[in-house]
Design a protein around this motif. Structure first.
Motif, short mmCIF file in Angstrom:
data_model
loop_
_atom_site.label_atom_id
_atom_site.label_comp_id
_atom_site.label_asym_id
_atom_site.label_seq_id
_atom_site.Cartn_x
_atom_site.Cartn_y
_atom_site.Cartn_z
N ARG A 324 4.44 7.65 6.66
CA ARG A 324 3.57 7.43 5.51
C ARG A 324 4.29 7.74 4.19
O ARG A 324 4.24 6.97 3.25
CB ARG A 324 2.31 8.32 5.65
CG ARG A 324 1.49 8.49 4.38
CD ARG A 324 0.89 7.17 3.89
NE ARG A 324 0.20 7.35 2.61
CZ ARG A 324 0.80 7.24 1.43
NH1 ARG A 324 2.08 6.95 1.33
NH2 ARG A 324 0.10 7.41 0.32
N HIS A 373 -4.42 6.93 0.11
CA HIS A 373 -5.12 8.18 0.44
C HIS A 373 -6.59 7.82 0.66
O HIS A 373 -7.44 8.08 -0.18
CB HIS A 373 -4.96 9.17 -0.72
CG HIS A 373 -3.56 9.17 -1.28
ND1 HIS A 373 -2.54 9.85 -0.69
CD2 HIS A 373 -3.02 8.56 -2.36
CE1 HIS A 373 -1.42 9.67 -1.40
NE2 HIS A 373 -1.69 8.88 -2.42
N HIS A 380 -3.44 2.17 -2.42
CA HIS A 380 -2.23 1.64 -3.06
C HIS A 380 -1.99 0.25 -2.47
O HIS A 380 -1.81 0.13 -1.26
CB HIS A 380 -1.02 2.51 -2.77
CG HIS A 380 -1.10 3.87 -3.37
ND1 HIS A 380 -1.42 4.07 -4.69
CD2 HIS A 380 -0.91 5.10 -2.84
CE1 HIS A 380 -1.41 5.37 -4.93
NE2 HIS A 380 -1.11 6.02 -3.83
N GLU A 419 -4.27 7.88 -9.51
CA GLU A 419 -3.42 9.08 -9.59
C GLU A 419 -2.07 8.83 -10.25
O GLU A 419 -1.31 9.78 -10.45
CB GLU A 419 -3.19 9.66 -8.18
CG GLU A 419 -2.50 8.69 -7.24
CD GLU A 419 -2.04 9.33 -5.93
OE1 GLU A 419 -2.26 10.52 -5.74
OE2 GLU A 419 -1.45 8.59 -5.11
N HIS A 420 -1.74 7.60 -10.60
CA HIS A 420 -0.42 7.35 -11.20
C HIS A 420 -0.45 7.38 -12.73
O HIS A 420 0.62 7.32 -13.35
CB HIS A 420 0.13 6.00 -10.75
CG HIS A 420 0.45 5.94 -9.28
ND1 HIS A 420 0.74 4.78 -8.63
CD2 HIS A 420 0.52 6.92 -8.34
CE1 HIS A 420 0.98 5.02 -7.35
NE2 HIS A 420 0.83 6.33 -7.15
ZN ZN Z 1 -0.33 7.99 -3.72
#
Ligand code: ZN
Ligand code: 2HG
Length: 461
Positions: A324, A373, A380, A419-420
């Motif tokens: 992963r 996630h 993603h 989250e980016h």
């Molecule tokens: Zn991620």
């Protein structure tokens, strides 16, 4: 950059901490995005907060744009200096200042590598739980500036949940001590939280006090083969009811085959499936391991899971994690177009079906690598460029599709950047997740902390 400004910077930080050679400008002017050419005017590497303050004061006087830079592992262009900005890199502010076992806190400068914090905490029988593939090179200041998430969010939350105090230099050149490492502090507006996730647009994060916790006793990993998204969510529900999950990740068979080929890893399961879930749980005794086996059997008997494997040793767990964690790096050579989107967990099955349909309609000939996630409602979607398409055409086409994805995200009340961060990459999509009023207020907040607009101009808002 004109010589008098260069000289001022050299006076502030010492001559060898101001870099202007082509190689340094190329390295420090970019993060892990590939869409922009780095073109900073210089790189400055202060060693103390007073030096940071003096650099910011100088930038205000000289009307010089400043791009703060940590480990530059970001994926949204938040640390790109493409327009002659000064890069302020925190690399030399890399000291762990204090670990207090009674408070269970660690205080460190912004340039400390995330993994060093994890290791230092472990040496003191404590645990810093924020974790992701790039912890070996990302810096804690960058993690805070982007509110980094990663693989343990389902159990431990995001970086925001671990920051007890910040020392920052604002865009106006003032030093602020935010929240002083306190757990309880109800004294009005909590500026600490404004700086977390502000992507270097309000101030320079120079030091932080982080909360630490009890290390987990043991952690085991299961990889499960699953054939559809609904089943993934059903399995999440079943496992959540039975085990203290620390991670619930998923990836597609395409992601797995790419990682296996690139990293020369063997298949985790004998039967292939459309998707795989990698879940991790904490356990103190064998009964939790027995529960994991029972839950697997329950899911298998219900037809939700096709096959599965449970790690029995640490090294087996680490090998499963590589399947992963190595996906992003494996794909990076293909310069994929990235989406990092989220919705509430309960909406995931519907949302994924809709994204899948949209992707099929808009990308009939492109390879799409699904992973993420899923236990946090975060997908993603990496779109791979077909060989016969130019990079420009590919990116333009993907940018058009990302508008449709953003519209879909908005219709679910989700986030265009889970989250980016927003940086340069998602700026034009921000209004799909934040209202006009919110964006106006953000601009006003920036104006308060950075009145001359010198900090990371053009990013986020
Ligand atoms: Zn991620
Ligand atoms: C991950 O979850 C990272 O592996 C990177 O957030 C995701 O490269 C990506 O799209």
């Amino acid at each position: 950059m004109n010589n008098s400004v260069l000289q001022q910077l050299r006076n502030i930080c010492s001559a060898n901490c101001v870099l202007t050679d082509t190689e340094s400008l190329q390295i420090y002017g970019v993060d892990r995005t590939t869409l922009w050419q780095p073109a900073p005017c210089a790189v400055v590497l202060p060693e103390t907060i007073e030096e940071v303050q003096a650099v910011i004061q100088c930038a205000n006087t000289e009307n010089l744009a400043v791009v703060p830079a940590g480990g530059r592992t970001g994926l949204s262009g938040g640390a790109v200096a493409k327009d002659g900005e000064l890069v302020l890199a925190l690399d030399r502010m890399n000291k762990i200042l204090d670990l207090n076992p009674v408070d269970r806190t660690i205080r460190c400068e912004a340039g400390v590598i995330t993994q060093q914090i994890q290791e230092y905490a472990e040496q003191h029988s404590l645990f810093y739980p924020v974790d992701f593939a790039s912890v070996g090179s990302s810096q804690i200041g960058g993690n805070i500036a982007t509110n980094a998430g990663g693989i343990n969010v389902i159990r431990y939350g995001m970086t925001r949940d671990w920051v007890l105090g910040l020392t920052v230099v604002t865009g106006a050149g003032e030093i602020l001590e935010l929240n002083r490492g306190l757990i309880k502090n109800n004294t009005g507006y909590d500026f600490r939280h404004l700086f977390i996730g502000s992507e270097g647009t309000l101030g320079i994060i120079c030091a932080a006090t982080l909360r630490l916790t009890q290390p987990p006793a043991n952690r085991s990993v299961q990889v499960l083969g699953i054939n559809n998204f609904q089943a993934i969510m059903d399995v999440l529900h079943i496992y959540n009811g039975g085990l203290p999950l620390t991670a619930f990740e998923f990836f597609s068979d395409l992601a797995l085959s790419k990682v296996m080929a690139h990293k020369k890893l063997s298949a985790p399961l004998s039967v292939r499936s459309s998707y795989y879930v990698l879940l991790e749980f904490e356990h103190n005794d064998d009964s939790d391991l027995a529960t994991a086996v029972e839950l697997f059997e329950q899911c298998h008997n219900n037809g939700l899971v096709v096959d599965g494997v449970l790690s029995l040793t640490l090294s087996q767990a680490q090998n499963l994690w590589r399947l992963r964690e190595d996906i992003s790096e494996t794909l990076s050579f293909a310069k994929p177009y990235k989406n990092d989107i989220s919705v509430r967990i309960s909406q995931m099955p519907d949302f994924i079906r809709a994204v899948d349909l949209l992707a099929e309609q808009n990308y009939p000939d492109f390879e799409i690598v699904w992973y993420g996630h899923i236990g946090d409602g975060n997908l993603h979607l990496n779109v791979l460029k077909p060989d016969d398409l130019s990079v420009e055409e590919f990116n333009q086409q993907c940018a058009r599709v990302s508008i449709h994805i953003a519209e879909l995200v908005a219709s679910y009340g989700g986030s265009i950047s889970a989250e980016h961060g927003v940086g340069l990459l998602k700026k034009h999509l921000l209004h799909y997740s934040r209202s006009d009023t919110e964006i106006t207020l953000m601009r006003q907040v920036k104006q308060l902390f950075d009145p001359n607009g010198i900090l990371n101009p053009g990013k986020l808002i």
